[in-house]
Design an enzyme around this catalytic site. Structure first.
Site, PDB file in Angstrom:
ATOM      1  CE1 TYR A   2       0.808   0.640   4.513  1.00 23.29           C
ATOM      2  CE2 TYR A   2       0.250  -1.691   4.373  1.00 23.29           C
ATOM      3  CZ  TYR A   2       0.805  -0.636   5.064  1.00 23.29           C
ATOM      4  OH  TYR A   2       1.376  -0.845   6.300  1.00 23.29           O
ATOM      5  CG  HIS A   7       5.304   2.200   2.814  1.00 21.89           C
ATOM      6  ND1 HIS A   7       3.967   1.875   2.920  1.00 21.89           N
ATOM      7  CD2 HIS A   7       5.701   2.591   4.051  1.00 21.89           C
ATOM      8  CE1 HIS A   7       3.575   2.059   4.166  1.00 21.89           C
ATOM      9  NE2 HIS A   7       4.611   2.479   4.875  1.00 21.89           N
TER      10      HIS A   7
END
Length: 318
Positions: free
Chosen positions: A246, A294
């Site tokens: 995400y 990330h």
């Protein structure tokens, strides 16, 4: 009357009308009015940009927004959410009994230039002397626990919005909007409790429970905004092409700025010269500090691409 003389009279009449309409500004042929009063607005002519930028996506949750179950199922996998869709909807309904039903935003206008500074937490801000430039913007968005005191020359002094999640919360003054980046239903519960109870005084048990699960109590700021899980998915799918688990909070803040402002300046993003993703206020002990779930490299390249296309200004530091 000769044809040339008639044409000259018509031209003079048109010029006179233009002058009277435009307050003695030079007359020109009709053109599409610019969507903002900036020197350069976000371009809708660039196909690469418009393939990713979706005006119709609502960045913030509101009382009237109906999140789809499909988006919920994507969102619940981010941090192993255990609640079901019904529980989520009930919790969000309770949230909007305590916070404003819709966010207070500065709308776009041909007569206005909305400028945003997005301030990340990269060590590249250190000794940058960007502080005065950052403070010059209308909207100043900071991320998580990004510090100001002691670093004013490099990071500025003002904050209008702070994007954070409960585990990285900090006290805010009443001039700063809390922009909650929710990754699980308990994040909404955290905000509800903060808005309805002075937990330090009246609910020490709740405070202990929050600390036990890693959520820090936050001061009661009346200015609250909540990122829409649909917006978070849009950033992941369209801007990061589904790379990584995400988006980082910092990259969410950056794309949020593109939706809130006409001109966007970006500060404090990227790894140091050794490839470590460290903060400007910390002494780095772990020399292998990466970006976890990330896609840091992808996010950085996307910022560079936006800068190359002049859709934002990227200040990399020194």
């Amino acid at each position: 009357m000769k044809l040339k003389e008639k044409a000259l009279i018509v031209l003079l009449c048109v010029t006179a009308i233009c002058v009277s309409w435009r307050g003695y500004r030079p007359c020109s042929l009709p053109q599409d009015k610019s969507p903002c009063a900036c020197e350069r607005c976000l371009s809708e002519d660039d196909l690469w940009f418009m393939k990713r930028f979706n005006k119709s996506v609502e960045p913030f949750l509101s009382a009237n927004y109906n999140l789809s179950e499909d988006v919920f199922n994507w969102w619940k996998r981010l941090q192993s959410e255990k609640g079901n869709f019904s529980t989520f909807r009930q919790t969000v309904d309770r949230l909007f009994l305590t916070v404003p039903p819709s966010p207070d935003l500065l709308e776009s206008s041909p007569d206005r230039c909305r400028t945003c500074a997005v301030v990340g937490n990269s060590v590249n801000l250190r000794r940058s002397h960007y502080g005065p430039l950052i403070d010059f913007h209308d909207v100043i968005i900071r991320v998580n626990t990004g510090r100001i005191k002691g670093y004013e020359a490099d990071v500025g002094t003002r904050t209008t919005h702070r994007v954070m999640y409960p585990e990285s919360s900090m006290d805010l003054d009443n001039t700063t909007h809390l922009v909650l980046a929710p990754f699980k239903t308990v994040d909404f519960e955290w905000l509800i409790i903060n808005k309805t109870l002075e937990i330090h005084k009246f609910a020490p048990g709740l405070m202990s429970w929050f600390i036990k699960i890693g959520l820090k109590p936050n001061s009661d700021s009346q200015q609250v905004m909540v990122l829409n899980p649909a917006f978070m998915r849009y950033v992941h799918d369209m801007w990061l092409e589904k790379k990584g688990k995400y988006p980082s909070t910092g990259f969410l803040a950056l794309i949020l700025a593109l939706h809130m402002c006409d001109e966007v300046s970006v500060f404090g993003y990227g790894a140091d010269s050794d490839g470590n993703w460290s903060h400007y206020w910390e002494k780095l002990n772990n020399k292998r500090l990466k970006t976890g779930p990330h896609p840091g490299d992808t996010e950085y390249r996307m910022i560079q691409e936006l800068d190359d296309l002049q859709e934002l200004r990227f200040y990399t530091g020194f």
